[in-house]
Design an enzyme around this catalytic site. Structure first.
Site, PDB file in Angstrom:
ATOM      1  N   GLU A  30     -24.201 106.204  22.866  1.00  0.00           N
ATOM      2  CA  GLU A  30     -25.155 106.870  23.748  1.00  0.00           C
ATOM      3  C   GLU A  30     -26.071 107.810  22.965  1.00  0.00           C
ATOM      4  OE1 GLU A  30     -22.826 108.761  26.861  1.00  0.00           O
ATOM      5  OE2 GLU A  30     -21.183 107.381  26.434  1.00  0.00           O
ATOM      6  N   HIS A  79     -26.532 106.406  28.613  1.00  0.00           N
ATOM      7  CA  HIS A  79     -25.104 106.071  28.542  1.00  0.00           C
ATOM      8  C   HIS A  79     -24.944 104.548  28.376  1.00  0.00           C
ATOM      9  CE1 HIS A  79     -20.873 106.091  29.315  1.00  0.00           C
ATOM     10  NE2 HIS A  79     -20.833 107.255  29.941  1.00  0.00           N
TER      11      HIS A  79
END
Length: 326
Positions: free
Chosen positions: A283, A179
């Site tokens: 991500e 992330h």
């Protein structure tokens, strides 16, 4: 789980290597600092195996961490590179993004050999194993090994190896994401190359499937999309900083693009009201097609981040050449 950090297992290679050091970070949490002789550096907290800093040789921070980030378990750290495992977002029964990002990892003193023998010594191997408490919410035994590497040119590489160690012969399935929060000058001046014409699931519209239009992705409102079957290279062009981030990934077919914009930013206690202007999440992920491992099987997912000087306005760098590796 107790919020007290267990004593990390420190490998002799870490203590003897001046480019890899363990020290105390915010709120006394242990972190590993990687340094390159040219001046670039990476910091990774044992809490969450969470990379919180990646600086180039000029000392410029390349990742975004919120000024309101809470470095206190069990809260996940807002920014840097949280690891989403064994669940991305709310796509399953667990808390959002799973539990790997709010567990204490240990330094792995004797990781299994990597397929590629790297002469680069500036890395640390971290290890997370299932606990009895984790088994209550996700009843599977696993070993998660993460190698964080600072390359000689200042590149940052994360290599995850996840193995099914279930003794009962049962497979397990998971979704995954790095992330990554990139630091950008102004979200309105940023463009993303490499995701054109691809299908995506729009999280703001109940994950309906659409096809991306236009030459590049630019930003003027909240975005939360899962791009599918993405290329191995994606570029973020930051006009104001004359910098291009290049994301290379293996084993991770999807790519999430996220910026909360103003309204959502104001609703998050650990995120500054105006900080959305200076961050962008791209991500590398495995979401649409979850990974299934039989006992003894191992999955590997890797992302490599580099930052290169560029100015797409002056034509010094053709982003398509970057993506093609030219």
């Amino acid at each position: 789980m107790s919020s007290a950090a267990p004593s990390p297992v420190v490998a002799p290679a870490v203590t003897e290597n001046p480019t890899v050091q363990i020290c105390r970070g915010i709120n006394g949490l242990d972190k590993v600092v990687l340094r390159d002789f040219r001046g670039s550096s990476v910091e990774v907290y044992l809490y969450g195996a969470h990379v919180t800093s990646w600086k180039n040789e000029h000392g410029e921070e390349l990742l975004f961490v919120s000024s309101k980030a809470i470095f206190k378990p069990p809260k996940a750290i807002r920014g840097g590179i949280p690891i989403c495992f064994p669940q991305f977002s709310n796509l399953g029964p667990l808390e959002a993004h799973g539990f790997a990002r709010n567990r204490f990892w240990s330094v792995d003193p004797s990781p299994p050999p990597f397929p590629v023998n790297s002469s680069n010594k500036t890395y640390v191997d971290l290890l997370l194993k299932s606990t009895e408490e984790d088994m209550k919410i996700w009843p599977h035994s696993f070993e998660f090994r993460l190698r964080v590497t600072l390359g000689p040119a200042g590149d940052l590489m994360l290599t995850s190896r996840i193995r099914n160690t279930n003794p009962d012969g049962k497979p397990f399935t998971f979704t995954f994401a790095y992330h990554t929060y990139f630091s950008v000058s102004d979200i309105s001046e940023v463009r993303v190359e490499g995701l054109e014409t691809l299908d995506y699931l729009d999280n703001l519209q109940n994950r309906q499937r659409f096809t991306e239009q236009g030459d590049a992705i630019t930003f003027e409102s909240e975005v939360d999309k899962i791009y599918l079957s993405t290329p191995t290279k994606i570029a973020i062009l930051d006009h104001e900083k004359k910098r291009t981030f290049v994301i290379r990934k293996d084993g991770l077919s999807d790519a999430v693009v996220w910026n909360p914009w103003d309204k959502k930013a104001k609703s998050m206690a650990d995120f500054g009201d105006d900080e959305y202007k200076h961050m962008l999440c791209i991500e590398a992920a495995a979401i649409e097609k979850p990974i299934t491992l039989k006992p003894g099987e191992e999955w590997k997912g890797r992302q490599e981040l580099s930052a290169v000087p560029s100015s797409y306005c002056s034509g010094q760098l053709d982003p398509r050449r970057v993506l093609q590796g030219a």
